[in-house]
Enzyme design. Structure first.
Site, PDB file in Angstrom:
ATOM      1  N   SER A  22       0.820  -0.781  -0.159  1.00  7.17           N
ATOM      2  CA  SER A  22       0.144  -0.118  -0.154  1.00  7.17           C
ATOM      3  C   SER A  22       1.029   1.346  -0.162  1.00  7.17           C
ATOM      4  O   SER A  22       1.801   1.028   0.866  1.00  7.17           O
ATOM      5  CB  SER A  22      -1.135  -0.125   1.377  1.00  7.17           C
ATOM      6  N   GLU A  23       0.283   1.841  -0.751  1.00  3.57           N
ATOM      7  CA  GLU A  23       1.407   2.891  -1.103  1.00  3.57           C
ATOM      8  C   GLU A  23       2.001   4.022   0.198  1.00  3.57           C
ATOM      9  O   GLU A  23       2.928   4.742   0.083  1.00  3.57           O
ATOM     10  CB  GLU A  23       1.185   4.161  -2.757  1.00  3.57           C
ATOM     11  N   ASN A  24       0.737   3.809   0.936  1.00  2.00           N
ATOM     12  CA  ASN A  24       0.927   5.064   1.989  1.00  2.00           C
ATOM     13  C   ASN A  24       1.924   4.193   3.108  1.00  2.00           C
ATOM     14  O   ASN A  24       2.368   5.004   3.849  1.00  2.00           O
ATOM     15  CB  ASN A  24      -0.420   5.387   3.185  1.00  2.00           C
ATOM     16  N   SER A  83       8.606   4.559  -1.013  1.00  5.84           N
ATOM     17  CA  SER A  83       7.434   3.331  -1.080  1.00  5.84           C
ATOM     18  C   SER A  83       7.434   3.678  -2.689  1.00  5.84           C
ATOM     19  O   SER A  83       7.353   2.809  -3.568  1.00  5.84           O
ATOM     20  CB  SER A  83       5.729   4.122  -0.147  1.00  5.84           C
TER      21      SER A  83
END
Lengths: 233, 219
Positions: free
Chosen positions: B46-48, B88
């Site tokens: 998840s890019e967070n 990320s």
């Protein structure tokens, strides 16, 4: 040890004046510097340019500053959760620079790392690329993006010490870690502030050299935007 | 019968292979995680700032500091890690992530995608979508074939501001699975009970139909 500790949020933010550019950490409401945002609302500082991945929700986070029209310009990647934001943007009251999230993060990191600009493929061929230099590397087109320039960076960490060393928790690290040291003055608010020597140097995520002021936040609501659970079977 | 959202997610889950690192967008893509085979090893990014995402937490075990890119509370699995946003997107740009699944408002026959803005009406922002589509080698779009007005969302050229150019490889809709080839949308499979004629009617972009088009198999 160079002591970065200040007594409270008021002292930490005392020289933030109208019209400055501030970076604020957080993703959604996760890891936002709640105490500092509340202080900016209280101070009534206005005409702010805020660099933050999101803009909070209507009644929490940066949404509180938007409600009071304290923000002149937002630089963000995603603002979908805030109706007031969308209204101000579509009516032209609020200036908005939408930036791809990875580019936003790298513009912070570049500022932190002393890199003036970089090339990324994100946004090539879209309106994000308008007016930007484009170059081909390894057979693929990239656009040039510049490091952010900001007077203040306000980040939130889980633990910190008086030397300004920071440790983040979970996905609350997000932009906080990239923004620390990316502005002239970095202010860190932490859930737990300990004396120097209590944190294991091996576990530090951000060294204190990137932080000018640190304080322990008085209260953390840590609101959850989308509470999702599964049933115990 | 056109597929429901869960069935679209089920079909896309078959594209997830052993050893893949996968990034899931918001909406139908998030549901894909529920249908990935249990006998393969896959890690969700998840890019967070998390790799090794697990299911939603049990009630009472939510942690405000552990969320996905849709701001939902999540858990992590053994082997998971947390990192900052720059790292990320570093792993995304450097193509360490094998498969990206995201939603779209429009896809064009040349692989262009639009999913972040309707000028004058809706501006939510691109989030991480522009970074993902510019770098990912393998992009699958999960979307409805037509909009609420009945107009095709699979077009010759996108009418909305673009998110990325020439990047989409595959599209899964409620009607069909299509691959993007140099000549346009190549029809690979149709939803159970949906005819090739239904798909032709719902597709504005160039549709390539070669031989018999099999029905999707959805368990």
């Amino acid at each position: 040890m160079i002591n970065k500790k200040v007594q409270n949020v008021g002292e930490a933010l005392h020289d933030i004046k109208d019209g400055v550019t501030i970076m604020l950490g957080g993703f959604g409401l996760c890891g936002i510097p709640e105490n500092s945002i509340n202080e900016l609302v209280k101070k009534g500082t206005t005409n702010l340019t805020c660099i933050s991945n999101n803009a909070g929700v209507d009644d929490f986070g940066l949404g509180l500053l938007l409600q009071k029209k304290q923000i002149k310009k937002m630089i963000s990647s995603y603002v979908g959760e805030n109706a007031e934001f969308e209204r101000q943007m579509l009516s032209g009251e609020l200036e908005v620079e939408l930036t791809p999230q990875g580019t936003l993060a790298e513009k912070c990191r570049a500022a932190q790392a002393g890199i003036p600009a970089f090339f990324t493929p994100a946004g090539y061929g879209t309106e994000v690329a308008e007016g930007k230099e484009a170059r081909e590397f390894n057979g693929k087109m990239h656009i040039m993006e510049e490091a952010f320039k900001a007077e203040f960076s306000i980040v939130k960490a889980w633990k910190g010490d008086e030397a300004g060393n920071l440790i983040f928790k979970g996905t609350a690290r997000n932009f906080n870690s990239c923004m620390a040291g990316a502005a002239k003055i970095t202010i860190a608010e932490v859930e737990e502030l300990v004396p120097a020597g209590e944190l294991d140097p091996n576990q530090i995520h951000i060294p204190g050299i990137f932080v000018q002021r640190i304080f322990q936040g008085e209260r953390y609501e840590k609101r959850i935007e989308q509470r999702t659970v599964r049933q115990r079977s | 019968m056109a597929l429901g959202k869960e069935q679209i997610a089920k079909r896309i889950a078959k594209e997830v292979k052993d050893g893949y690192f996968v990034n899931l967008g918001i909406g139908i893509p998030t549901l894909v995680a529920n249908y990935v085979r249990h006998d393969i090893s896959v890690e969700f990014q998840s890019e967070n700032g998390v790799l090794g995402m697990g299911p939603f937490p049990f009630e009472g075990e939510e942690d405000a500091d552990i969320i996905n890119a849709g701001k939902q509370t999540i858990t992590t699995l053994p082997g998971a890690s947390f990192f900052d946003s720059a790292l990320s997107f570093g792993m995304i740009r450097a193509q360490k992530v094998d498969l990206t699944i995201l939603g779209a408002m429009e896809v064009a026959e040349n692989g262009d995608i639009a999913n972040w803005k309707i000028p004058g009406k809706m501006v939510k922002g691109m989030g991480g979508a522009m970074d993902l589509v510019a770098s990912a080698e393998n992009i699958i779009v999960a979307m409805m074939h037509v909009n609420k007005a009945g107009e095709s969302k699979l077009l010759k050229r996108c009418s909305l501001p673009l998110t990325g150019v020439g990047c989409v490889k595959k599209v899964v809709t409620e009607l069909a699975v299509l691959e993007i080839v140099p000549e346009g949308f190549k029809l690979l499979e149709r939803a159970p009970g949906v005819t090739v004629e239904d798909i032709i009617k719902a597709t504005e972009g160039n549709l390539i139909i070669e031989g018999d088009i099999p029905e999707m198999v959805i368990d």
